[in-house]
Design a protein around this motif. Structure first.
Motif, PDB file in Angstrom:
ATOM      1  N   VAL B 134       4.811  70.048  29.232  1.00  0.00           N
ATOM      2  CA  VAL B 134       4.973  71.303  27.886  1.00  0.00           C
ATOM      3  C   VAL B 134       6.582  72.361  28.290  1.00  0.00           C
ATOM      4  CG1 VAL B 134       4.329  72.703  25.849  1.00  0.00           C
ATOM      5  CG2 VAL B 134       3.423  70.631  26.366  1.00  0.00           C
ATOM      6  N   LEU B 135       7.933  72.306  27.578  1.00  0.00           N
ATOM      7  CA  LEU B 135       8.222  73.522  27.168  1.00  0.00           C
ATOM      8  C   LEU B 135       8.185  74.659  26.089  1.00  0.00           C
ATOM      9  CD1 LEU B 135      10.467  74.973  29.390  1.00  0.00           C
ATOM     10  CD2 LEU B 135      12.054  74.310  27.661  1.00  0.00           C
ATOM     11  N   ASP B 136       7.411  75.043  26.175  1.00  0.00           N
ATOM     12  CA  ASP B 136       7.154  76.026  24.611  1.00  0.00           C
ATOM     13  C   ASP B 136       8.353  77.206  24.689  1.00  0.00           C
ATOM     14  OD1 ASP B 136       6.545  77.793  23.116  1.00  0.00           O
ATOM     15  OD2 ASP B 136       4.540  77.394  24.004  1.00  0.00           O
ATOM     16  N   LEU B 137       9.156  77.298  23.429  1.00  0.00           N
ATOM     17  CA  LEU B 137      10.079  78.029  23.601  1.00  0.00           C
ATOM     18  C   LEU B 137      10.269  79.084  22.771  1.00  0.00           C
ATOM     19  CD1 LEU B 137      13.124  75.195  22.383  1.00  0.00           C
ATOM     20  CD2 LEU B 137      12.843  76.227  24.972  1.00  0.00           C
ATOM     21  N   GLY B 138       8.550  79.378  21.764  1.00  0.00           N
ATOM     22  CA  GLY B 138       8.175  80.260  21.738  1.00  0.00           C
ATOM     23  C   GLY B 138       8.390  80.687  20.298  1.00  0.00           C
TER      24      GLY B 138
END
Lengths: 232, 234
Positions: B134-138
């Motif tokens: 998972v890449l969480d962009l905020g």
């Protein structure tokens, strides 16, 4: 084996409380049961958090053609229940033959479902996404746009009821360590004041301190709520 | 009675009892107990992946069900999530060493104008627990952030979250931009957030609306399985 805690100790969800027509105008009644006041031909179906403000505007306008029925304000914390709670109220009002039925709720997190209900039942509602917007004035509120993105709003009612609507339901009384999970991205508590009340303003300042937010007070008065009621 | 219930020594429970107790401790948001139990299972030779799936993810699945059914509320879920996070903090480096099945990759973020991320963070955590990268962009992501991440990270899934009625239409801006760039069909688009519903998801062109983190994980798994089947038959 003995198992500690967990799911076994939980009960089923509580059903929604039915408004008590005879209830007093205290905050607890507005929060939990709702109220019914007046015997006019125009039925106002409103959030309990607006009851005092609606009555103040109507009193100032000398308007006595309204029947005000408020749902429990605590629905604020359960927006998915608002439409289901309003539907039978509208049906009842229609069956009783009111000349007009008007909804005093913003979209209030229903994601357009309230507008769909209004369309389906042929009733109108006050314009705006929520009471913060129509208290400030929908145009003014919309114009602020992303400048207000990190603002946490409170009204007179919500300042008085902060612990019941936020602090306790968010379990911050028991788990203060959760504060930043909820409020970490907010910067300012914006108190949208309907009335001039120094004690309430002091309380709002204290709440901002508890949440570690900056404080701003905007004297909105009743904003578009007043204009809307005057037209009905 | 309370004293009697409090006297459990985790290390004295056998594996099956301990895992059941971990489900209950996650449910009750007992971070220290979860940390202790994870370490006990590691000392007993459990594989990190088994601890993650059988104890933590399964525990959170139960939490998710009771959240969906209105028995648990956001604070309890947050406490449970913080407990799971504590367990995952121990397991994550070990999982990287020992290897774990990877189901797919997801880019996720809260849309422009919106700072609410509790739901998104839960989805991120549960997706990671289920084996997704998972890449969480905020928070507060303009369309450019999403497009850039899709191009650079080449995920399988894009997740978007919004809490506000006023910000949820921005999801359509992102999807429309993906269509304009001819990249929409390269990704599964999942959307979620309190004011959303299935109808809205369909109307904006998302692949699915996910009402909570558990549903997001199940939906993501289904789409990945479909993709694999399509690739196999292509």
């Amino acid at each position: 084996m003995r198992r500690r805690g967990g799911r076994a100790g939980r009960s089923a969800p509580r059903p929604l409380m039915i408004p008590d027509p005879a209830g007093p105008l205290g905050d607890a009644a507005l929060r939990e049961t709702g109220i019914e006041i007046g015997a006019g031909k125009v039925l106002l179906l409103a959030c309990g958090a607006l009851a005092r403000e609606i009555l103040a505007v109507n009193t100032a306008n000398g308007a006595d053609h309204f029947t005000l029925r408020c749902l429990p304000a605590i629905l604020h914390n359960h927006p998915d229940r608002i439409v289901d709670a309003l539907r039978p109220m509208i049906a009842r009002g229609q069956a009783e033959g009111f000349a007009q039925i008007f909804i005093l709720y913003g979209d209030c997190g229903t994601g357009g479902q309230l507008d769909a209900l209004c369309q389906e039942t042929g009733v109108d509602r006050i314009a705006g996404p929520h009471c913060y917007s129509f208290f400030e004035g929908n145009q003014t509120f919309a114009a602020r746009g992303d400048d207000d993105m990190r603002a946490f709003y409170l009204t007179d009612f919500l300042v008085r009821q902060f612990d019941a609507f936020f602090w306790r339901p968010m379990a911050l009384d028991r788990h203060p360590e959760l504060r930043d999970s909820y409020f970490g991205h907010y910067e300012t508590l914006v108190y949208m004041a309907q009335t001039e009340d120094a004690a309430l303003s002091d309380k709002a300042v204290q709440i901002a301190e508890r949440l570690a937010l900056k404080f701003e007070r905007r004297a909105t008065g009743y904003g578009d709520l007043a204009n809307t009621l005057a037209r009905l | 009675m309370a004293d009697e219930e409090d006297d459990i020594i985790l290390s004295e429970l056998d594996d099956e009892e301990l895992v059941l107790q971990m489900h209950d401790d996650l449910y009750d948001g007992l971070k220290e107990e979860i940390t202790e139990a994870v370490n006990i299972l590691l000392e007993r030779g459990w594989q990190p992946y088994d601890i993650l799936t059988k104890a933590l993810v399964e525990g959170m699945r139960i939490v998710g069900i009771d959240f969906r059914d209105g028995i648990l509320f956001v604070p309890e879920v947050l406490l449970a999530a913080n407990s799971m996070k504590a367990g995952m903090a121990i397991l994550k480096p070990l999982l990287a060493e020992t290897g774990a099945p990877r189901l797919g990759k997801m880019v996720i973020g809260t849309v422009k104008g919106d700072i609410h991320d509790i739901g998104k963070n839960l989805v991120s955590m549960m997706m990671e627990g289920a084996g997704f990268e998972v890449l969480d962009l905020g928070i507060n992501n303009p369309v450019e952030n999403y497009i850039e991440a899709l191009e650079s990270e080449e995920p399988d899934i894009l997740g978007m979250s919004a809490l506000l009625t006023t910000t949820m239409p921005y999801m359509k801006v992102v999807i429309d931009t993906m269509v304009e760039k001819g990249m929409r069909d390269d990704y599964v688009v999942l959307v979620g957030g309190a004011p959303l519903n299935e109808e809205f998801g369909k109307a904006i062109g998302a692949d699915a609306y996910c009402r909570d983190a558990a549903v997001a994980v199940e939906t993501a798994k289904e789409f990945m399985a479909r993709r694999h089947n399509q690739m196999a038959t292509a």
